[in-house]
Write a protein that holds these residues in place. Sequence first.
Motif, PDB file in Angstrom:
ATOM      1  N   TYR A 431       0.807  -1.260  -0.159  1.00  0.00           N
ATOM      2  CA  TYR A 431      -0.098  -0.016   0.242  1.00  0.00           C
ATOM      3  C   TYR A 431       0.797   1.304   0.095  1.00  0.00           C
ATOM      4  O   TYR A 431       0.663   2.093  -0.872  1.00  0.00           O
ATOM      5  N   SER A 434       2.471   1.675  -3.600  1.00  0.00           N
ATOM      6  CA  SER A 434       1.678   1.766  -4.829  1.00  0.00           C
ATOM      7  C   SER A 434       1.658   2.686  -5.467  1.00  0.00           C
ATOM      8  O   SER A 434       1.600   4.031  -4.902  1.00  0.00           O
ATOM      9  N   ASP A 442      -1.601  -3.174  -7.630  1.00  0.00           N
ATOM     10  CA  ASP A 442      -0.056  -3.504  -8.010  1.00  0.00           C
ATOM     11  C   ASP A 442       0.563  -4.715  -7.295  1.00  0.00           C
ATOM     12  O   ASP A 442       1.536  -5.087  -8.062  1.00  0.00           O
ATOM     13  N   GLN A 469       4.823  -6.235  -8.437  1.00  0.00           N
ATOM     14  CA  GLN A 469       4.563  -4.832  -9.023  1.00  0.00           C
ATOM     15  C   GLN A 469       4.875  -5.048 -10.463  1.00  0.00           C
ATOM     16  O   GLN A 469       4.160  -4.231 -11.243  1.00  0.00           O
TER      17      GLN A 469
END
Length: 610
Positions: A431, A434, A442, A469
Amino acid sequence: MDMNGWTGYMLKVDLTRRKAIIDKYDDLLKIMFIGGRGFAAKVLWDHLPVGVDPLSSGNKLVIAGGPLTGLPIPSSGKIVLASKSPLTYGYGDGSIGGLAAVYMRRGGYDMVVVEGRAEKLSILVIDNSKVEVQIREDLRGLSTSETESELKEEYGRSIGVLSIGVAGENLVRYANVISQSGRAGGRTGIGAVMGSKNLKAVVFMGEGDIPVANFKNLEKLACESYHTIVKLSNYSFWIRQGTMSTIEWSQENAVLPCMNFREGVFEYAEDIGGYAMEGMRVGRRGCPYCNAKCGNIVEDSYGFQSELDYENVAMLGANIGLGDLRKVAALTRFADEAGVDTISLGNVIGFAFEASEKRLIDEQYEWGVFDDALTLAEDIVNRRGVGDLLADGVRIASSKIPGSEEWAMHVKGLEISGYDCHSAPGMALAYGTSPIGAHHKDAWIISWEVKNDRLGYTNAKVSKLIELQRIRGGIFESLTVCRLPWVELGFELRWYKDFFESATGLRLSLDDFFEVADRIYTLIRAFWVREMGGWSPMLDYPPARWFKEPTTRGPFKGIALDEDRYRWMLHLYYERRGWSDTGIPRRSTMMRLGLSSEVDLIGKIVKIED
Ligand code: PTT
Ligand code: SF4
């Protein structure tokens, strides 16, 4: 050189002048950024005035597909919607499925870039090469499904529509864009950007062929892949529950957000889970070309049809203490019709309930009370009373409600999606880092974390995070196809390399794709740094609640994140990405990734390290 897969054209629309230009874009963009998110990031970097107000006519809306979008292969009906976000003031995007994706590409475009502001509420009609901006004040105040039905009456059923509801018209900062009564995208406030441009809807029609290097091969692969998907072991369960089984999974693993992310377990989880949903289901919907359709349709407490996905139920159910699935479905349907993001809405309602409980606001709300949640949601989308403040999101609202900052659950201004991270440091870092703010798109590292090393702050987690990611935020968002067959069914990545080769004629290795992904991430970070006028690692931190307030129940009772160890992982993440200790891309990294002109601009704004 002619390259297949891409149409090679973009449509630029200026709503102020009611003018549209079809433009061939630079071939280099295809190689360096592939499509979708990559194209959007580059266009916004190149053409957006630095520091532009996201709700001004100077902002741009980018609708972008990739070389696989709209081809007859599994789950290719997706597009990226991107802009400078009115919620975060940084880069914002979202993915949406639907016929709009297919018809945009068949109409001859890889992307549409909309700028300016129409004088009156308007729609943009893109019928192959014929483009028109029509004033349509009559659509004002209509819900998204009413808007789409109206447009289908006029243009026939073979159209793709992206529309906004009253939330977008009223510039709710987390208004999103809806299609086909349940496809939703752009939780970073793309609906508000459309509203600020007086753009109620975009209609796509397209009958052309998307150029493909080796169509025979693509057809063969498509046929094999559809057959492969239905034989995957998780397929039949996925078809039964879609993302909804994640409710039970999150509860078992104590990551289901409850009471504004105070806890990770919810006493009524079973009542709102995948099995409860199965008992109520009346249908299934999904995106074009998908044979794993995951949109679960149930009847809500008013008898209307509503689509349930994990996030909607986690955030408008558990997080606000509501344990009645039909009522959760009613809130979701309300959000779809008003065009507002369910994740942010669930956060904001949870935040307001907590503020009320702590008597920081005058309004009286109670956890789990449906009428309170619905009234508040109505006030928000219409910007009435306290709803006006809450329509700006929890970051802005908390800045005006002293004492609430530590439990305003967001990163960079984007409200957190459905995973409690008191006992999930890897997901907290996902988080934190991202590229759009707190969203799981992601890197859904939590499933790996739960299986492998729940509470560790490790090197391996940082490596896994970057790998995810690269695949999710890099490959899937730039090829612009749905990632769920890969994530949920184990449909292997090698298929996408083969699809890409058949479509474009180019063979890229996984490392080649990863390099593109790294370029996109670094460019997006540079965009944030440019818009913020610098950077602080604190912008990559999750909210204080997860560090300071341990949970009080469930198997991970008493646990909170460790700030020092989080900082350690964050710095390791920066190092791996080739960014400085303060989170700014290094000159050497940008040069290696071919971002030399970008280095020059960013170097004028902040000091960058070698
Ligand atoms: C996405 C976010 C999600 S993520 C969900 S449920 W999920 C919420 N859905 C909403 C909704 O519904 N109505 C509403 N008013 N607001 C909503 N906000 C929330 O939006 C969606 C699927 C899902 S369901 C997911 S995970 C996957 N996301 C993908 C992605 O991001 N990229 C990609 N290449 N493929 C993806 N496949 C899956 O798509 P945002 P959709 Mg979405 C009712 O937009 O801004 O990214 O936020 O697109 O067509 O609805 O499919 O458990
Ligand atoms: Fe759409 Fe679900 Fe299919 Fe993905 S798996 S393409 S979100 S229906």
